[in-house]
Every structure is written in C-alpha cells, then in structure tokens.
Design a protein around this motif. Structure first.
Motif, PDB file in Angstrom:
ATOM      1  N   TYR A  37       0.818  -1.201   0.000  1.00 31.94           N
ATOM      2  CA  TYR A  37       0.000   0.000   0.000  1.00 31.94           C
ATOM      3  C   TYR A  37       0.860   1.263   0.000  1.00 31.94           C
ATOM      4  O   TYR A  37       0.477   2.281  -0.585  1.00 31.94           O
ATOM      5  CB  TYR A  37      -0.950  -0.007   1.190  1.00 31.94           C
ATOM      6  CG  TYR A  37      -2.152  -0.869   0.944  1.00 31.94           C
ATOM      7  CD1 TYR A  37      -3.262  -0.371   0.264  1.00 31.94           C
ATOM      8  CD2 TYR A  37      -2.180  -2.193   1.359  1.00 31.94           C
ATOM      9  CE1 TYR A  37      -4.366  -1.171   0.017  1.00 31.94           C
ATOM     10  CE2 TYR A  37      -3.277  -3.004   1.115  1.00 31.94           C
ATOM     11  CZ  TYR A  37      -4.373  -2.486   0.451  1.00 31.94           C
ATOM     12  OH  TYR A  37      -5.461  -3.289   0.192  1.00 31.94           O
ATOM     13  N   ALA A  38       2.030   1.203   0.623  1.00 30.97           N
ATOM     14  CA  ALA A  38       2.932   2.352   0.603  1.00 30.97           C
ATOM     15  C   ALA A  38       3.431   2.618  -0.811  1.00 30.97           C
ATOM     16  O   ALA A  38       3.582   3.770  -1.228  1.00 30.97           O
ATOM     17  CB  ALA A  38       4.103   2.112   1.542  1.00 30.97           C
ATOM     18  N   GLU A  39       3.675   1.552  -1.573  1.00 35.35           N
ATOM     19  CA  GLU A  39       4.105   1.706  -2.959  1.00 35.35           C
ATOM     20  C   GLU A  39       3.024   2.390  -3.786  1.00 35.35           C
ATOM     21  O   GLU A  39       3.317   3.228  -4.645  1.00 35.35           O
ATOM     22  CB  GLU A  39       4.447   0.343  -3.546  1.00 35.35           C
ATOM     23  CG  GLU A  39       5.740  -0.251  -3.001  1.00 35.35           C
ATOM     24  CD  GLU A  39       5.961  -1.671  -3.459  1.00 35.35           C
ATOM     25  OE1 GLU A  39       5.014  -2.253  -4.056  1.00 35.35           O
ATOM     26  OE2 GLU A  39       7.061  -2.214  -3.223  1.00 35.35           O
ATOM     27  N   LYS A  40       1.768   2.040  -3.523  1.00 34.91           N
ATOM     28  CA  LYS A  40       0.671   2.674  -4.251  1.00 34.91           C
ATOM     29  C   LYS A  40       0.583   4.161  -3.899  1.00 34.91           C
ATOM     30  O   LYS A  40       0.350   5.007  -4.771  1.00 34.91           O
ATOM     31  CB  LYS A  40      -0.649   1.971  -3.924  1.00 34.91           C
ATOM     32  CG  LYS A  40      -0.739   0.547  -4.465  1.00 34.91           C
ATOM     33  CD  LYS A  40      -2.069  -0.093  -4.096  1.00 34.91           C
ATOM     34  CE  LYS A  40      -2.155  -1.520  -4.635  1.00 34.91           C
ATOM     35  NZ  LYS A  40      -3.434  -2.189  -4.263  1.00 34.91           N
TER      36      LYS A  40
ATOM     37  N   GLU B  32       3.331   5.984  -5.703  1.00 29.90           N
ATOM     38  CA  GLU B  32       3.012   6.161  -7.119  1.00 29.90           C
ATOM     39  C   GLU B  32       2.059   7.338  -7.320  1.00 29.90           C
ATOM     40  O   GLU B  32       2.213   8.133  -8.263  1.00 29.90           O
ATOM     41  CB  GLU B  32       2.403   4.871  -7.677  1.00 29.90           C
ATOM     42  CG  GLU B  32       1.971   4.958  -9.136  1.00 29.90           C
ATOM     43  CD  GLU B  32       3.138   5.228 -10.071  1.00 29.90           C
ATOM     44  OE1 GLU B  32       2.892   5.809 -11.150  1.00 29.90           O
ATOM     45  OE2 GLU B  32       4.280   4.864  -9.737  1.00 29.90           O
ATOM     46  N   GLN B  33       1.086   7.476  -6.438  1.00 29.22           N
ATOM     47  CA  GLN B  33       0.161   8.607  -6.532  1.00 29.22           C
ATOM     48  C   GLN B  33       0.899   9.930  -6.360  1.00 29.22           C
ATOM     49  O   GLN B  33       0.630  10.902  -7.070  1.00 29.22           O
ATOM     50  CB  GLN B  33      -0.937   8.472  -5.475  1.00 29.22           C
ATOM     51  CG  GLN B  33      -1.902   7.329  -5.738  1.00 29.22           C
ATOM     52  CD  GLN B  33      -2.929   7.172  -4.629  1.00 29.22           C
ATOM     53  OE1 GLN B  33      -2.820   7.794  -3.583  1.00 29.22           O
ATOM     54  NE2 GLN B  33      -3.924   6.333  -4.862  1.00 29.22           N
ATOM     55  N   ASN B  34       1.839   9.966  -5.421  1.00 27.07           N
ATOM     56  CA  ASN B  34       2.606  11.190  -5.203  1.00 27.07           C
ATOM     57  C   ASN B  34       3.477  11.528  -6.411  1.00 27.07           C
ATOM     58  O   ASN B  34       3.583  12.696  -6.801  1.00 27.07           O
ATOM     59  CB  ASN B  34       3.480  11.045  -3.956  1.00 27.07           C
ATOM     60  CG  ASN B  34       2.696  11.220  -2.671  1.00 27.07           C
ATOM     61  OD1 ASN B  34       1.718  11.940  -2.620  1.00 27.07           O
ATOM     62  ND2 ASN B  34       3.126  10.555  -1.615  1.00 27.07           N
TER      63      ASN B  34
ATOM     64  N   ARG C 141      10.917   7.949  -4.878  1.00 25.62           N
ATOM     65  CA  ARG C 141       9.805   7.022  -4.696  1.00 25.62           C
ATOM     66  C   ARG C 141       9.936   6.277  -3.359  1.00 25.62           C
ATOM     67  O   ARG C 141       8.970   6.116  -2.628  1.00 25.62           O
ATOM     68  CB  ARG C 141       9.765   6.027  -5.859  1.00 25.62           C
ATOM     69  CG  ARG C 141       8.582   5.083  -5.854  1.00 25.62           C
ATOM     70  CD  ARG C 141       8.667   4.154  -7.046  1.00 25.62           C
ATOM     71  NE  ARG C 141       8.583   4.876  -8.302  1.00 25.62           N
ATOM     72  CZ  ARG C 141       7.445   5.222  -8.883  1.00 25.62           C
ATOM     73  NH1 ARG C 141       6.283   4.903  -8.322  1.00 25.62           N
ATOM     74  NH2 ARG C 141       7.454   5.873 -10.037  1.00 25.62           N
ATOM     75  N   ARG C 142      11.158   5.838  -3.060  1.00 30.47           N
ATOM     76  CA  ARG C 142      11.355   5.107  -1.824  1.00 30.47           C
ATOM     77  C   ARG C 142      11.095   5.991  -0.605  1.00 30.47           C
ATOM     78  O   ARG C 142      10.591   5.538   0.426  1.00 30.47           O
ATOM     79  CB  ARG C 142      12.774   4.541  -1.789  1.00 30.47           C
ATOM     80  CG  ARG C 142      13.000   3.590  -0.646  1.00 30.47           C
ATOM     81  CD  ARG C 142      14.317   2.854  -0.815  1.00 30.47           C
ATOM     82  NE  ARG C 142      14.501   1.896   0.257  1.00 30.47           N
ATOM     83  CZ  ARG C 142      13.943   0.689   0.291  1.00 30.47           C
ATOM     84  NH1 ARG C 142      13.149   0.325  -0.694  1.00 30.47           N
ATOM     85  NH2 ARG C 142      14.133  -0.124   1.306  1.00 30.47           N
ATOM     86  N   GLN C 143      11.470   7.256  -0.732  1.00 27.24           N
ATOM     87  CA  GLN C 143      11.207   8.188   0.367  1.00 27.24           C
ATOM     88  C   GLN C 143       9.720   8.284   0.655  1.00 27.24           C
ATOM     89  O   GLN C 143       9.288   8.221   1.802  1.00 27.24           O
ATOM     90  CB  GLN C 143      11.755   9.571   0.003  1.00 27.24           C
ATOM     91  CG  GLN C 143      11.169  10.739   0.804  1.00 27.24           C
ATOM     92  CD  GLN C 143      11.471  10.635   2.288  1.00 27.24           C
ATOM     93  OE1 GLN C 143      12.285   9.827   2.714  1.00 27.24           O
ATOM     94  NE2 GLN C 143      10.804  11.455   3.071  1.00 27.24           N
ATOM     95  N   PHE C 144       8.902   8.419  -0.370  1.00 31.77           N
ATOM     96  CA  PHE C 144       7.462   8.504  -0.172  1.00 31.77           C
ATOM     97  C   PHE C 144       6.926   7.250   0.512  1.00 31.77           C
ATOM     98  O   PHE C 144       6.098   7.331   1.413  1.00 31.77           O
ATOM     99  CB  PHE C 144       6.750   8.703  -1.512  1.00 31.77           C
ATOM    100  CG  PHE C 144       6.821  10.105  -2.041  1.00 31.77           C
ATOM    101  CD1 PHE C 144       6.566  11.192  -1.222  1.00 31.77           C
ATOM    102  CD2 PHE C 144       7.136  10.343  -3.367  1.00 31.77           C
ATOM    103  CE1 PHE C 144       6.626  12.486  -1.712  1.00 31.77           C
ATOM    104  CE2 PHE C 144       7.195  11.625  -3.871  1.00 31.77           C
ATOM    105  CZ  PHE C 144       6.941  12.704  -3.039  1.00 31.77           C
TER     106      PHE C 144
END
Length: 417
Positions: free
Chosen positions: A186-189, A192-194, A225-228
């Motif tokens: 869910y964090a990856e999703k 991706e939105q960010n 991306r990993r930071q988000f």
C-alpha cells in the motif's frame, strides 16, 4: 480506503499501540525508512508534501566516523569499521549483496542494528533538496554548509531508520511479520500517486521527462519514490505512538498560556472595504457626475447590493475585484484620498461622497479589527490548544527518539571528508 488508514488498522490489530491516530494525508513527521535489502531500491530522502507534524527535535550532533553514536551499543561481533564499495559486509547479512552487485557502487555510511543501513547516495540527495540554503554562498562557506547539512541529514536518516526498525521489531514480537509486505504494497501505491501528482504539477507527460528533470537537480526517481513509501509508514507509526502518550491541554492550560504570552495575541488595525469610483470625465459636467454619484451612494446606503452597484456603475479598477478596495492596514489604503474615511467608518456604514480631482469615491466597510489584545474567545482558544498539543507531541517525539538511540545499535561507517 487509502494506505495510511490501512496502516492504522494494521497497527491497531497487531496491538502495537492502544490507540491509533489515523491521518489519510500522511503528513511528514520526519523522513523515515527501513534498511535496504536485496530487491529494494536505494533508500532515500525526497521532498515530502504536507506540513510536518512536529519539527526535527534536538541539536544536530556531528557524527564521528567509526564510533558509536549517542551512547548506542555496538552489536557484539560486528566490525568496528565496515568496508564500503563492493566488499562483503558480514554483519548486515543479506544486505551485503548490495555491496557486491550493481553500478554505480554503493557506499554504506551508517549501520543501524543488524540489518539496517544508510547509503551515501540517500544522504547526498537529502542535502541537494536543501540547495537554496547554500547555493549562493561563497565557495568556502558553501563547502562548510554542505558538510554541516550532510551531518544533519545523516543523523535525521538514522533516526528515521530507528523509528521503522522499532515498528518492525514490534511486529516481529507479535508474530505479524507478514503485515510488513501488506504495508509495503500500500505504501508503494501511495508513492506512485505522489509521483504522478508531481509530474502533473510540472507538466511532465512521460516518466523520461520526469527523470530528466530530477537528474538536472542531481536527484533520482528511485530515491524519491522510496522516500514517499517509507515516509508514510514511519509517520503513521509515530503518530500512533504519540497519540497514545499524548497529553490533551485543558482550559486551565490554555488560560495560563494566554496570560503568559499576551504579546502573541496583539491585533493591529485591519479593515476590509468596498469601493465604487465615478469618473467625472464620463459626464457632461462635474455637477452631473456628482449627481450621478450621489444617486449611486444613496442606493448603497439604503441597503442596496454594493457589489452589484460596483458592477453596474464603477468606472475604475474595483469592477475587476468585485469592489474590494486596495489595502487592509494603515498607510496601505489606496487611493490615499479615501483612507481617512475608510478608518472612520463602522462596519456596514457607507461613506458620503469623497471628491477628488478625477471624480467621486464611495466606500463601505465590511470587516474591521481594532488594535489591541485579542480576547480569549473560541478562535484564540483553538489556536492555543493546537500550539500546546504540538508542543506536547514535540516533547514526546524527542523522548521517543532519545529512547530509540539508547536502545538501538548505531555505527557510523564513514563521514564526509
């Protein structure tokens, strides 16, 4: 349901905290991430949307190479100095593969616990996000500033790793390690939105354009991306802990703060006013202009819709602002011919005609704040309550981080030269 709310539910279900503060906006507390492992991209610091829940706590302490930090213990049997580059690092287990493979080579600068690590790349990118702080400095000052920022960001990232490692250990203790994969999905999703939102903000039609923009700033999408991803997980975990420990300010606390900080609640004169200008040159004679202006003024004074009158009769700039006059503070009112009248009116009052060489002005005051102490009304109480709640959370956050430093094993491998 968004990832942040799902994470809250997972944390509650696993019994990590008694109460969970769920926030779908996933605002930043401080950048947090778990260690890098094979199959994961380099861990990172990228820009984070939203205002921080609490600012970074405590002074920045330079991190000496090859020595324990903040009194943290060193894992028995671990190497005093861990080799960088492609060398194997037995004390970090599977993460050693990152040092054997991949181009460019990965340089580890800090080791947290037995599995978490921080790379030089993520620290450097964190510093680059703070470019405005040193970009225009003379060369020697710039180098000193960059070095100080590197130490500050390294410390912050280590604390970030400590936070998520604490969550990981608690999940492990509760036999819920499988939850980590669900949270990460869910964090990856959310990440991706960010990323998509940033691309849209800058008008980037493709991933290639976006990556080109990042490269021009010395940044990478992989790190961003990993930071988000990790930021959301760490923020929600810390919020959960702080909500459980947090103190709620009462009316006595609020009143005490109000009395001890009276200087914070001083208001200055402020006004919002509406304006109509009747140009004399639009009429056959000055008297005709005055007669017309008085007709408009009378309509306004008996309750006519002032904005509608502006749209119908104004010959100046007010028609473009729905009648709102220029300036809200003393000596800011324009034109200066109307300022004395503006400050003399009460809310709801319409002025007499204000004659100038070019025509006639009609003004109406719609809002007015008077200089002096603001009363301890509901609005002020809410402001103080939010401020005190924030202060309480800062205190609890500092205690949490201090405790994590004390319990965790942290070793800095290399500091900037």
């Amino acid at each position: 349901m968004d990832a942040a709310n799902l994470l809250c539910r997972w944390l509650m279900a696993t019994g990590l905290v008694a109460a969970v503060g769920c926030h779908s906006d996933a605002q930043s507390l401080r950048p947090s991430a778990r260690a890098q492992t094979p199959g994961e991209s380099q861990g990172p610091v990228g820009p984070v949307t939203g205002a921080p829940v609490v600012p970074a706590g405590g002074p920045v302490v330079p991190l000496a190479p090859g020595t324990p930090v903040m009194g943290s213990p060193v894992i028995p049997g671990s190497d005093p100095i861990i080799k960088t580059g492609y060398s194997a690092v037995p004390s970090i287990g599977r993460a050693a593969e990152l040092l054997k493979e991949g181009t460019p080579r990965i340089k580890v600068v800090a080791l947290i616990g037995s599995t978490n690590l921080v790379t030089d790349q993520e620290v450097i990118e964190a510093v680059r996000h703070r470019l405005p702080e040193f970009a225009n400095l003379p060369i020697q000052e710039r180098e000193a500033k960059e070095k100080a920022l590197y130490s500050a960001e390294l410390r912050r990232i280590i604390e970030r790793e400590l936070v998520l490692d604490d969550m990981y250990l608690k999940l492990k203790k509760n036999g819920r390690l499988a939850v980590i994969d669900e949270i990460k999905e869910y964090a990856e999703k959310a990440a991706e939105q960010n990323i998509r939102a940033i691309r849209k903000q800058y008008g980037m039609q493709s991933s290639e354009e976006f990556q080109t923009m990042l490269r021009a700033q010395g940044l990478t999408e992989q790190v961003l991306r990993r930071q988000f991803e990790r930021q959301m997980m760490a923020d929600e975990y810390v919020r959960s802990v702080l909500k459980e420990k947090g103190r709620t300010p009462g009316l006595a606390d609020i009143r005490e703060y109000y009395e001890q900080h009276s200087d914070e609640f001083q208001a200055e004169d402020r006004v919002k006013w509406l304006h109509i200008f009747i140009c004399a040159n639009r009429h056959a004679t000055v008297q005709a202009a005055r007669t017309h202006a008085e007709m408009v003024r009378q309509q306004a004074s008996v309750g006519g819709d002032f904005v509608a009158l502006v749209k119908e009769f104004d010959n100046g700039l007010a028609i473009g602002t729905n009648g709102v006059g220029v300036g809200t503070k003393r000596n800011d009112i324009k034109p200066i011919d109307v300022e004395p009248t503006v400050w003399a009116l009460q809310v709801g009052q319409v002025s007499n005609l204000i004659e100038t060489p070019t025509g006639y002005h009609i003004v109406k005051v719609v809002e007015r704040d008077y200089a002096g102490s603001r009363p301890l009304d509901i609005k002020v109480q809410n402001e103080i309550r939010e401020k005190l709640t924030r202060q309480y959370r800062i205190t609890e956050f500092e205690r949490l981080i201090e405790d994590l430093w004390r319990k965790g094993a942290v070793r800095v491998i290399e500091a900037p030269e």
